[in-house]
Every structure is written in C-alpha cells, then in structure tokens.
Design a protein around this motif. Structure first.
Motif, mmCIF file in Angstrom:
data_model
loop_
_atom_site.group_PDB
_atom_site.id
_atom_site.type_symbol
_atom_site.label_atom_id
_atom_site.label_comp_id
_atom_site.label_asym_id
_atom_site.label_seq_id
_atom_site.Cartn_x
_atom_site.Cartn_y
_atom_site.Cartn_z
ATOM 1 N N ILE A 66 0.886 -1.335 -0.009
ATOM 2 C CA ILE A 66 -0.060 -0.028 0.039
ATOM 3 C C ILE A 66 0.803 1.379 0.096
ATOM 4 C CG2 ILE A 66 -1.509 1.349 1.347
ATOM 5 C CD1 ILE A 66 -2.863 -1.200 2.162
ATOM 6 N N THR A 67 2.029 1.109 0.991
ATOM 7 C CA THR A 67 2.754 2.376 1.025
ATOM 8 C C THR A 67 3.628 2.661 -0.490
ATOM 9 O OG1 THR A 67 3.377 1.994 3.141
ATOM 10 C CG2 THR A 67 4.986 3.348 2.130
ATOM 11 N N THR A 68 3.937 1.534 -1.335
ATOM 12 C CA THR A 68 4.561 1.512 -2.363
ATOM 13 C C THR A 68 3.573 2.303 -3.367
ATOM 14 O OG1 THR A 68 5.918 -0.284 -2.226
ATOM 15 C CG2 THR A 68 5.397 0.168 -4.506
ATOM 16 N N ILE A 69 2.228 1.794 -3.408
ATOM 17 C CA ILE A 69 1.325 2.407 -4.495
ATOM 18 C C ILE A 69 1.057 3.839 -4.089
ATOM 19 C CG2 ILE A 69 -1.292 2.362 -4.992
ATOM 20 C CD1 ILE A 69 -0.896 -0.680 -4.257
ATOM 21 N N ARG A 70 1.127 4.344 -2.924
ATOM 22 C CA ARG A 70 0.959 5.821 -2.569
ATOM 23 C C ARG A 70 2.206 6.354 -3.152
ATOM 24 N NH1 ARG A 70 -0.835 4.260 3.127
ATOM 25 N NH2 ARG A 70 -3.187 4.394 3.235
ATOM 26 N N ILE A 71 3.108 5.918 -2.742
ATOM 27 C CA ILE A 71 4.460 6.817 -3.077
ATOM 28 C C ILE A 71 4.640 6.983 -4.777
ATOM 29 C CG2 ILE A 71 7.028 6.656 -3.311
ATOM 30 C CD1 ILE A 71 6.862 5.429 -0.290
ATOM 31 N N SER A 72 4.301 5.629 -5.268
ATOM 32 C CA SER A 72 4.362 5.941 -6.839
ATOM 33 C C SER A 72 3.388 6.608 -7.307
ATOM 34 C CB SER A 72 4.012 4.418 -7.386
ATOM 35 O OG SER A 72 4.803 3.482 -6.674
ATOM 36 N N ILE A 73 2.249 6.774 -7.115
ATOM 37 C CA ILE A 73 1.065 7.793 -7.445
ATOM 38 C C ILE A 73 1.449 9.240 -7.175
ATOM 39 C CG2 ILE A 73 -1.507 8.645 -7.118
ATOM 40 C CD1 ILE A 73 -1.907 5.925 -6.515
ATOM 41 N N TYR A 74 2.156 9.547 -5.862
ATOM 42 C CA TYR A 74 2.336 10.999 -5.561
ATOM 43 C C TYR A 74 3.623 11.317 -6.341
ATOM 44 C CZ TYR A 74 -1.006 10.295 -2.030
ATOM 45 O OH TYR A 74 -2.348 9.878 -1.243
ATOM 46 N N ALA A 75 4.513 10.392 -6.375
ATOM 47 C CA ALA A 75 5.750 10.749 -6.946
ATOM 48 C C ALA A 75 5.839 10.954 -8.616
ATOM 49 C CB ALA A 75 6.811 9.757 -6.685
ATOM 50 N N ARG A 158 2.687 9.075 11.651
ATOM 51 C CA ARG A 158 3.874 9.410 12.554
ATOM 52 C C ARG A 158 5.080 8.704 11.617
ATOM 53 N NH1 ARG A 158 2.517 4.689 17.105
ATOM 54 N NH2 ARG A 158 1.690 3.798 15.071
ATOM 55 N N ARG A 159 4.816 8.141 10.409
ATOM 56 C CA ARG A 159 5.652 7.931 9.507
ATOM 57 C C ARG A 159 5.660 8.941 8.307
ATOM 58 N NH1 ARG A 159 4.257 2.594 10.719
ATOM 59 N NH2 ARG A 159 6.016 1.730 12.142
ATOM 60 N N PHE A 160 4.705 9.944 8.340
ATOM 61 C CA PHE A 160 4.544 10.724 7.188
ATOM 62 C C PHE A 160 5.886 11.484 6.606
ATOM 63 C CE2 PHE A 160 3.345 15.077 5.767
ATOM 64 C CZ PHE A 160 2.595 14.731 4.521
ATOM 65 N N PRO A 161 6.698 12.098 7.389
ATOM 66 C CA PRO A 161 8.178 12.550 7.081
ATOM 67 C C PRO A 161 8.794 11.608 6.168
ATOM 68 C CG PRO A 161 7.874 12.966 9.276
ATOM 69 C CD PRO A 161 6.706 12.096 8.953
ATOM 70 N N SER A 162 8.805 10.253 6.433
ATOM 71 C CA SER A 162 9.479 9.337 5.576
ATOM 72 C C SER A 162 8.813 9.176 3.929
ATOM 73 C CB SER A 162 9.840 7.983 6.351
ATOM 74 O OG SER A 162 8.462 7.318 6.256
ATOM 75 N N LEU A 163 7.483 9.326 4.272
ATOM 76 C CA LEU A 163 6.743 9.242 3.140
ATOM 77 C C LEU A 163 7.117 10.308 2.141
ATOM 78 C CD1 LEU A 163 4.244 7.847 1.638
ATOM 79 C CD2 LEU A 163 3.075 9.475 2.434
ATOM 80 N N VAL A 164 7.167 11.541 2.703
ATOM 81 C CA VAL A 164 7.261 12.819 2.011
ATOM 82 C C VAL A 164 8.837 12.752 1.462
ATOM 83 C CG1 VAL A 164 7.789 15.179 2.121
ATOM 84 C CG2 VAL A 164 5.727 14.128 3.242
#
Length: 291
Positions: A66-75, A158-164
């Motif tokens: 799920i995190t990979t999908i989120r990062i891929s879309i936003y990036a 809590r992991r939002f900075p790493s996502l950004v």
C-alpha cells in the motif's frame, strides 16, 4: 485457445527450456541447500485476523504494498509536473535556462540511482522537512481524535516525514527522464503549426499552452506510461533511506523469520502483478486512442 494454436514448435521448445531451468533452480534450492519451505506462513504476513479486535488487518507485506502504491502515485504526479517544466525549459529560447535544464537532466541520467537517492535525501529532502516542521505537524495529526482522512491518503501519520522524503527523492530522480520525454514531444510538433500560431498574434506562452503542449502530451503518453511503470520498480531503491515500502518490509520479514525465498518471491509477484497489469491497461488505452 487461439494463442496456443499459433505457437510454433520453437516456441514450445523455449517454454520447455524455461520450465527445465526453473525446475533445476527449484531442485538445487530444495536439495543442495536443504531449505525448509514455509509457504503456509506467507498469507499471515499479507492479511491477518486479529482475534482481540475480531477484524482483519494488513500485515507487513500488504502494508508495504500500500505504501509503495501511495508513493508511486504521488511521485509520478510530482515528476510529471517537474518533468514538464524541465522539458519546456529544454526548448526555451533563453540559452541560460536551456543549459541549466540540460545540466540537471544529464547529471541525473548519468549518475547511479542509489547515489542520486542519497544525495537528494541528505541534502534536500531532510532539510526541507526540518524547515517546514513537517514532523511535528504530522505527530500532531496522529495524536488528534480523527486522523482518518489523513491516514487514508498517507497511512500512519507518524511515518509521514519518511513518506514525503520518498516522494520527493523519487520524483526528483524520475523527473529527469520525464523531462526528456516531454522535450522530445515538444520538438516533434511541426514548425508550421508554431508559425501559424505566431501569424495570428499568439505569444510564445499562448503558443506553448494552446498549440504545442496539448499535442506533445498526447504523443508522449505511451513513453510516459512506461516511465510510470519504471517508477514503480525504482521505488524499491528508496528502501535504502528507511522508507517503509514493500522492499523495506520484505527485508524486515526476512530478518525476523528467515523465510528468504518465500518473502522475496512473494514480493516479486506483487511487483509483477502491478507492473504487468498496468502495462496491459496502458496498451489497451493506447489501442482505443488510436481507434
């Protein structure tokens, strides 16, 4: 059935050789390495039932997916915006702007991705997060009574900075390739159309906005789609900066359970399903557009 009938004897030979190769690899792992396969445990690390809360929850591998999908879309969105700006700058009449854009593109395209990821992370992403005080802001939302909408789009706050960090780093790297695609699309537009735009009094901005860019973006949709699939695969690199996407979660799973082959084969299957599915979707959309 029609596809099977079209297969030549040479195709069957290649398939047999591939089956034999993978069978040999499987035999070596099972025999020589004396590996204890534990495939029955993998489903629990994807989706698991919590007996206390009496509900299903996403475990390590599904969380990473799920995190990979989120990062891929936003990036990909950010890379498209930055790449479009870079592509336009590469075609600018101003020599300074053109050379700056080309320098950025050439540097990023000719340096290994791992080096670029670390440079952007330590010198840009981290500094930006600290300057904007994103970490304390995200913790405040995580402690709030209703963080549901934020968690839907960004996961655990809590992991939002790493996502950004992952989105920024990946977008900056991929924007170099998107910029070259956009530049090729802009330069493919016939000069006659530009001259026609200027003859009716359009400014350079109007010419780019109303005449050139709409046609250029239509022409570069197939390579942009391929670049998006490449971005999904490249997202595995940001696990090196502790972004908890699929590859990072797989490393955690292997470290805690020693299920080396099961975990990595499952992760490879996740990437394959996503990328192959998108490839088929983009191919169908391209055929429909041509029709």
């Amino acid at each position: 059935m029609k596809t099977i009938r079209k297969l030549h004897w040479l195709d069957w030979l290649v398939l047999a050789l591939l089956a034999g190769f993978f069978g040999y690899i499987w035999w070596k792992i099972d025999g020589s390495l004396n590996y204890n396969w534990r495939w029955h445990l993998i489903p629990d690390f994807i989706l698991r039932y919590h007996t206390g809360r009496e509900e299903w929850f996403a475990n390590l591998l599904l969380q990473g997916l799920i995190t990979t999908i989120r990062i891929s879309i936003y990036a990909s969105i950010l890379a498209l915006v930055l790449g479009t700006v870079l592509g336009i700058a590469r075609c600018s009449a101003n020599l300074t702007v053109r050379m700056l854009a080309r320098t950025y593109l050439e540097v990023l395209r000719n340096i290994p991705p791992v080096v670029v990821i670390f440079i952007f992370f330590f010198f840009l992403s981290q500094q930006l997060i600290e300057a904007l005080n994103i970490e304390s802001w995200a913790r405040g939302i995580a402690r709030s009574d209703n963080p549901g909408i934020w968690e839907f789009f960004f996961g655990d706050m809590r992991r939002f900075p790493s996502l950004v960090s992952g989105v920024i780093v990946l977008a900056l790297f991929e924007s170099a390739f998107v910029g070259e695609i956009i530049r090729a699309g802009i330069q493919s537009i016939e000069k006659g159309q530009r001259e026609g735009a200027r003859s009716i009094g359009m400014s350079r901005y109007q010419e780019m906005r109303y005449i050139v860019l709409p046609q250029a973006l239509t022409r570069v949709l197939p390579p942009l789609a391929n670049q998006f699939i490449t971005l999904i695969k490249d997202s595995a690199i940001i696990s090196l900066i502790s972004v908890q996407e699929l590859t990072f979660k797989t490393v955690e799973l292997v470290a805690s359970t020693r299920m080396i082959f099961e975990a990595w084969i499952t992760t490879a299957a996740f990437y394959f399903v996503i990328c192959f599915g998108l490839s088929m979707l983009f191919r169908r959309l391209e055929r429909r557009r041509r029709t």
